[in-house]
Each structure stands twice: as structure tokens, then as C-alpha cells.
Design an enzyme around this catalytic site. Structure first.
Site, PDB file in Angstrom:
ATOM      1  N   CYS A   1       1.656  -9.556   9.032  1.00  0.00           N
ATOM      2  CA  CYS A   1       1.940  -9.616  10.471  1.00  0.00           C
ATOM      3  C   CYS A   1       0.632  -9.821  11.247  1.00  0.00           C
ATOM      4  O   CYS A   1      -0.462  -9.788  10.662  1.00  0.00           O
ATOM      5  CB  CYS A   1       2.638  -8.340  10.918  1.00  0.00           C
TER       6      CYS A   1
ATOM      7  N   GLU B   1      -0.982  -3.756   3.902  1.00  0.00           N
ATOM      8  CA  GLU B   1      -2.313  -4.368   3.958  1.00  0.00           C
ATOM      9  C   GLU B   1      -3.317  -3.403   4.579  1.00  0.00           C
ATOM     10  O   GLU B   1      -4.443  -3.254   4.097  1.00  0.00           O
ATOM     11  CB  GLU B   1      -2.272  -5.652   4.810  1.00  0.00           C
TER      12      GLU B   1
ATOM     13  N   HIS C   1       1.348  -0.404   7.520  1.00  0.00           N
ATOM     14  CA  HIS C   1       1.639  -1.571   6.693  1.00  0.00           C
ATOM     15  C   HIS C   1       0.797  -1.546   5.414  1.00  0.00           C
ATOM     16  O   HIS C   1      -0.290  -0.960   5.379  1.00  0.00           O
ATOM     17  CB  HIS C   1       1.405  -2.852   7.491  1.00  0.00           C
TER      18      HIS C   1
ATOM     19  N   CYS D   1      -1.877  -6.846  10.861  1.00  0.00           N
ATOM     20  CA  CYS D   1      -2.557  -6.830   9.562  1.00  0.00           C
ATOM     21  C   CYS D   1      -3.561  -7.970   9.474  1.00  0.00           C
ATOM     22  O   CYS D   1      -4.631  -7.817   8.878  1.00  0.00           O
ATOM     23  CB  CYS D   1      -1.540  -6.926   8.424  1.00  0.00           C
TER      24      CYS D   1
HETATM   25  O1  LIG Z   1       2.399  -7.235   7.524  1.00  0.00           O
HETATM   26  C1  LIG Z   1       3.338  -6.457   7.219  1.00  0.00           C
HETATM   27  C2  LIG Z   1       4.556  -6.508   7.857  1.00  0.00           C
HETATM   28  C3  LIG Z   1       5.483  -5.552   7.590  1.00  0.00           C
HETATM   29  N1  LIG Z   1       5.220  -4.572   6.691  1.00  0.00           N
HETATM   30  C4  LIG Z   1       6.206  -3.524   6.450  1.00  0.00           C
HETATM   31  C5  LIG Z   1       6.529  -2.681   7.661  1.00  0.00           C
HETATM   32  C6  LIG Z   1       7.941  -2.257   7.422  1.00  0.00           C
HETATM   33  O2  LIG Z   1       7.928  -1.076   6.612  1.00  0.00           O
HETATM   34  C7  LIG Z   1       8.513  -3.433   6.633  1.00  0.00           C
HETATM   35  C8  LIG Z   1       9.259  -4.410   7.499  1.00  0.00           C
HETATM   36  O3  LIG Z   1      10.531  -3.892   7.724  1.00  0.00           O
HETATM   37  P1  LIG Z   1      11.762  -4.840   8.158  1.00  0.00           P
HETATM   38  O4  LIG Z   1      12.956  -3.985   7.973  1.00  0.00           O
HETATM   39  O5  LIG Z   1      11.759  -6.033   7.233  1.00  0.00           O
HETATM   40  O6  LIG Z   1      11.533  -5.244   9.583  1.00  0.00           O
HETATM   41  O7  LIG Z   1       7.418  -4.124   6.072  1.00  0.00           O
HETATM   42  C9  LIG Z   1       4.035  -4.552   6.003  1.00  0.00           C
HETATM   43  O8  LIG Z   1       3.782  -3.666   5.162  1.00  0.00           O
HETATM   44  N2  LIG Z   1       3.132  -5.517   6.281  1.00  0.00           N
HETATM   45 ZN   LIG Z   2       1.362  -5.830   9.118  1.00  0.00          ZN
END
Ligand SMILES: O=c1ccn([C@H]2C[C@H](O)[C@@H](COP(=O)(O)O)O2)c(=O)[nH]1
Ligand SMILES: [Zn+2]
Length: 161
Positions: free
Chosen positions: A105, A81, A79, A108
Site C-alpha cells: 500500500c 512490510e 502491515h 508501506c
Molecule cells: O501493504 C499492505 C496492505 C495491506 N496489508 C494487510 C492489512 C490488512 O490486515 C490486510 C488487508 O485486508 P483486506 O481485508 O484485504 O482489506 O492486509 C499489508 O500487510 N500490507
Molecule cells: Zn501497507
């Protein structure tokens, strides 16, 4: 002309702009996320975007959202972050602010807290209400991280590349 310019971009516009630009490096076809970590003195410390770890080819690993766990992106993506935190080579991030284009999320959130980041400015909240972001908000609040929604100013910036 004697006075200074008055239409310069604000700190928040600048750092969220940098985070947005960083996210534009992401190869994720569905969600591109960018993060920018800033010191209390308004210095950029690190940046990141979501993608596969070094050595894991963007062309070989899967970008799908569906299917078997080993055949979709979720096991493999770092991710933005976490990348921004891990990209920092300067020592401590204690007291820093993170600008991020998507609310973090739960995983993170843990990394943000443990890194000592004290302020979070986020833009999109498209996964608001999911268990992951509910847990994230709960942990960030409990840890005393100041959470702020980025307020769009309506300013458009055009960069010719
Ligand atoms: O905290 C976060 C949450 C998600 N991400 C990234 C991880 C994935 O590459 C996308 C999410 O994909 P979806 O198709 O929308 O489920 O976002 C992040 O960098 N940081
Ligand atoms: Zn994340």
C-alpha cells in the site's frame, strides 16, 4: 552419487516461500500478508506479517472489514512490510530486497523507500488500480525502487509439520 543436486529451489522461490510462510502466522481472516527482507548477499535480514501491535490482543481488537472506524481492523493493523522493517534490529536496510506476498500500500511504500530498500518482489496484486496502490507504484518508481512481479514456477513444496 558424485554431482550436486539440481532440483534445489531458486533464490526467488526460497525468499517468496519464506514470505508466504510468514504470512501464514497472520490472524487476519481475509488477507494474510508476509514479507521477507534479504541482503545483497542473499541473507535473510528480517520477516513480518500483518497483525496488531504488541500488547493489542488478537482476541480483543476487531478483525472486521466493515463498520465504524474504531470497530474494524484498519486503524489497528500493522502491515507486514512495516513489521518486517521494524523487526530488523541490525542497522541499515540500505540496498536490501523485500519479498512480499501482496503489492504494498502507499503507507508501506513510504516505509520501504525511507528504509533504503532498493528492490521489491511481490506476488499478489489484488488491489491493483486502487488509489493506494497507484500512489504506491508512483512513489516506488520515483524513488528508483526496482519493482518485479514474482514469477510462479509451478513448483509445489510440501512441508509436513
Ligand atoms: O501493504 C499492505 C496492505 C495491506 N496489508 C494487510 C492489512 C490488512 O490486515 C490486510 C488487508 O485486508 P483486506 O481485508 O484485504 O482489506 O492486509 C499489508 O500487510 N500490507
Ligand atoms: Zn501497507
Amino acid at each position: 552419487m558424485s554431482g550436486k543436486r539440481t532440483d534445489y529451489i531458486s533464490w526467488d522461490e526460497y525468499f517468496m516461500g519464506v514470505a508466504t510462510l510468514s504470512g501464514m502466522r497472520s490472524k487476519d481472516p481475509n488477507t494474510q500478508v508476509g514479507a521477507c527482507i534479504v541482503s545483497e548477499e542473499h541473507k535473510i535480514l528480517s520477516m513480518g506479517y500483518n497483525g496488531f501491535p504488541t500488547g493489542c490482543s488478537d482476541d480483543d481488537f476487531p478483525w472486521a472489514r466493515e463498520g465504524e472506524p474504531l470497530e474494524n481492523k484498519y486503524f489497528y493493523t500493522t502491515h507486514s512490510e512495516l513489521n518486517a522493517i521494524l523487526n530488523y534490529r541490525g542497522g541499515s536496510l540500505e540496498g536490501a530486497t523485500m519479498y512480499v506476498t501482496l503489492f504494498p500500500c502507499n503507507e508501506c511504500a513510504k516505509a520501504i523507500i525511507q528504509a533504503g530498500i532498493k528492490r521489491l518482489v511481490y506476488d499478489s496484486d489484488k488491489y491493483n488500480g486502487t488509489p493506494s496502490t497507484i500512489a504506491s507504484r508512483k512513489m516506488l518508481s520515483a524513488a528508483g525502487v526496482d519493482i518485479q512481479k514474482y514469477e510462479h514456477t509451478g513448483r509445489t513444496v510440501t512441508i509436513q509439520l
